[in-house]
Design an enzyme around this catalytic site. Structure first.
Site, short mmCIF file in Angstrom:
data_model
loop_
_atom_site.label_atom_id
_atom_site.label_comp_id
_atom_site.label_asym_id
_atom_site.label_seq_id
_atom_site.Cartn_x
_atom_site.Cartn_y
_atom_site.Cartn_z
N SER A 200 92.36 24.70 88.30
CA SER A 200 92.58 23.96 87.05
C SER A 200 91.50 24.19 85.99
O SER A 200 91.77 24.03 84.82
CB SER A 200 92.76 22.48 87.34
OG SER A 200 91.81 22.02 88.26
N HIS A 228 99.43 23.34 88.38
CA HIS A 228 99.38 24.13 87.15
C HIS A 228 100.24 25.38 87.22
O HIS A 228 100.19 26.21 86.32
CB HIS A 228 97.94 24.57 86.86
CG HIS A 228 97.07 23.45 86.40
ND1 HIS A 228 97.18 22.89 85.15
CD2 HIS A 228 96.07 22.80 87.02
CE1 HIS A 228 96.27 21.93 85.02
NE2 HIS A 228 95.60 21.85 86.14
N LYS A 259 102.94 17.61 84.48
CA LYS A 259 102.54 18.76 83.66
C LYS A 259 103.80 19.37 83.03
O LYS A 259 104.33 18.80 82.10
CB LYS A 259 101.67 19.69 84.49
CG LYS A 259 100.32 18.99 84.73
CD LYS A 259 99.33 19.68 85.60
CE LYS A 259 98.04 18.87 85.60
NZ LYS A 259 97.33 18.88 86.87
C1 LIG Z 1 96.66 17.65 87.56
C2 LIG Z 1 96.42 18.03 88.96
C3 LIG Z 1 96.65 17.10 89.98
C4 LIG Z 1 96.96 15.68 89.72
O1 LIG Z 1 98.24 15.49 89.27
P1 LIG Z 1 98.59 14.12 88.53
O2 LIG Z 1 100.07 14.06 88.59
O3 LIG Z 1 98.05 14.23 87.15
O4 LIG Z 1 97.92 13.04 89.31
C5 LIG Z 1 96.50 17.55 91.28
N1 LIG Z 1 96.12 18.80 91.57
C6 LIG Z 1 95.88 19.70 90.59
C7 LIG Z 1 95.48 21.09 90.96
C8 LIG Z 1 96.01 19.34 89.26
O5 LIG Z 1 95.73 20.20 88.31
#
Ligand SMILES: *Cc1c(COP(=O)(O)O)cnc(C)c1O
Length: 411
Positions: A200, A228, A259
């Site tokens: 990320s 992602h 996302k």
């Molecule tokens: C954003 C993210 C999460 C968390 O997801 P949410 O739905 O925002 O809690 C978990 N793992 C990774 C790699 C992320 O980028």
């Protein structure tokens, strides 16, 4: 009207008999001062979005947003909005855990859709991606098992390892030789390898072909967090496994609805027996009220759009990413060669300098994130841009030009 504490003049609740502040207050004040002195103070910027990529702050200042995870821009797609608005008539909240009263039709249908999207047998929804990682790592493991975790894994994986109560071996970022050495030395019967699909903060990819080889050789379970990557990578947007054409080789794929899927929530997809086991065993699944009908409906519609119009959306996302990378490089901004996803990190180093650039860009109406410790290691503060399919060419050109000016000035 509720009065603030000062107005009604009450003593804070956390004072001792002699009127002294409780130790936790003193510590919080001291640590906050340390955080401020280090230039690491965090504040919330309140925004009101006008479309998928522009928002205003409380002073009415308008920003182009280059830091959201809304990769496909679907948060403002009229069909997604309509689906969410329609579902609110089924109630504003789900009223309970999935296992009690929150088990609505739409949730089971979305799980089937997600399983099919991920080329898996079954899927299980959680309330966030964060909770999914806690739920999977807590739910599957027992003391005596060993988790092998990439050094740059997302915080939710790190926290999942912590609450799992089993040993965690951290291998150097994407260092498959390091991982193999650790696997070789491990005597535990149950071994789990966990990695981000797309990392990320750096936007680079896990070495999935090698991870699959190792998990097979050492009979370990491979968990890939594709938060992602879903809606970003692979011809069909299904994520990292699809990008590497390794569909079916990853045991469990974790994802988020927050996302590309324009909602909120998380899921894990994989073999039926593991999903069933998690449904029975995973406390973050069992003990929390399920998503609202609107959350579920928005994600379901976004997934449907991804499946029918993915080619166009992904094409636009890739074009926009390529344009931004090209313009930044031409402008002399050092972005890593590994930038193959819409996450574009610009290495700065010093935290205060990164914050300075961040503010200068805000002045110019551009919102991106200065990423500082503890999110990344000290000395590796960076700016992080994320491009979406919804940005216009004009917005990308304006931003690349502003970046170049601010970058020169900050040298
Ligand atoms: C954003 C993210 C999460 C968390 O997801 P949410 O739905 O925002 O809690 C978990 N793992 C990774 C790699 C992320 O980028």
């Amino acid at each position: 009207m509720i009065k603030f504490r000062e107005e009604i003049n009450v003593r804070p609740a956390c004072v001792g008999a002699a009127g002294e502040e409780a130790p936790v207050f003193l510590r919080a004040e001291q640590k906050l001062a340390e955080i401020k002195n280090a230039g690491l103070y965090r504040r919330v910027t309140d925004l009101q979005y006008e479309d998928a990529v522009t928002a205003r702050d409380r002073n009415g200042k308008k920003y182009i947003v280059f830091s959201s995870n809304n990769y496909l821009g679907l948060t403002f797609d009229p069909r997604v909005i309509e689906a969410a608005a329609g579902a609110v008539r089924e109630g504003t909240g789900s009223t309970g855990s999935r296992l009690t009263t929150g088990g609505v039709f739409a949730a089971s249908e979305l799980e089937k859709e997600l399983a099919s999207f991920k080329h898996a047998e079954a899927a299980l929804l959680f309330n966030t991606g964060y909770m999914t990682n806690l739920g999977v790592l807590y739910g599957l493991t027992e003391p005596g098992d060993v988790i092998f975790s990439d050094a740059l894994n997302h915080a939710s994986i790190i926290d999942g390892c912590r609450i799992s109560r089993c040993r965690t071996e951290v291998f150097r970022h994407n260092d498959m030789a390091d991982l193999e050495q650790q696997l070789q030395a491990c005597k535990a019967e149950v071994k789990l390898i966990v990695t981000d699909g797309v990392f990320s903060m750096d936007g680079d990819l896990a070495n999935l072909p090698e991870l699959v080889r190792l998990k097979e050789k050492y009979n370990a379970l491979l968990i890939v967090d594709d938060a992602h990557a879903a809606g970003v990578l692979g011809e069909d947007g299904a994520g990292t496994a699809s990008h590497y054409q390794l569909g079916g080789s990853v045991d469990l794929q974790v994802g988020t609805l927050s996302k590309s899927l324009a909602s909120v929530g998380g899921y894990v997809a994989g073999p039926r027996v593991l999903i069933e086991y998690l449904r029975n065993k995973s406390r973050p699944f069992i003990f929390s009220t399920f998503l609202s009908p609107s959350d579920t409906a928005a994600a379901t519609m976004a997934l449907q759009i991804l499946r029918t119009e993915g080619k166009t959306l992904l094409g636009r996302l890739r074009e926009n990413t390529a344009l931004m990378c090209r313009l930044l490089r031409e402008g002399g901004i050092p972005i890593a060669d590994t930038a193959v996803t819409p996450i574009i990190p610009v290495m700065v180093g010093d935290a205060a300098k990164a914050t300075g650039i961040d503010y200068a860009l805000r002045e110019r109406g551009i919102l991106l994130s200065a990423i500082r410790p503890p999110t990344v290691a000290p000395g590796t503060s960076r700016l992080r841009l994320t491009v979406t399919a919804a940005h216009t060419e004009e917005q990308i050109r304006y931003t690349a030009e502003a970046m170049q000016k601010v970058w020169q000035a900050a040298k």
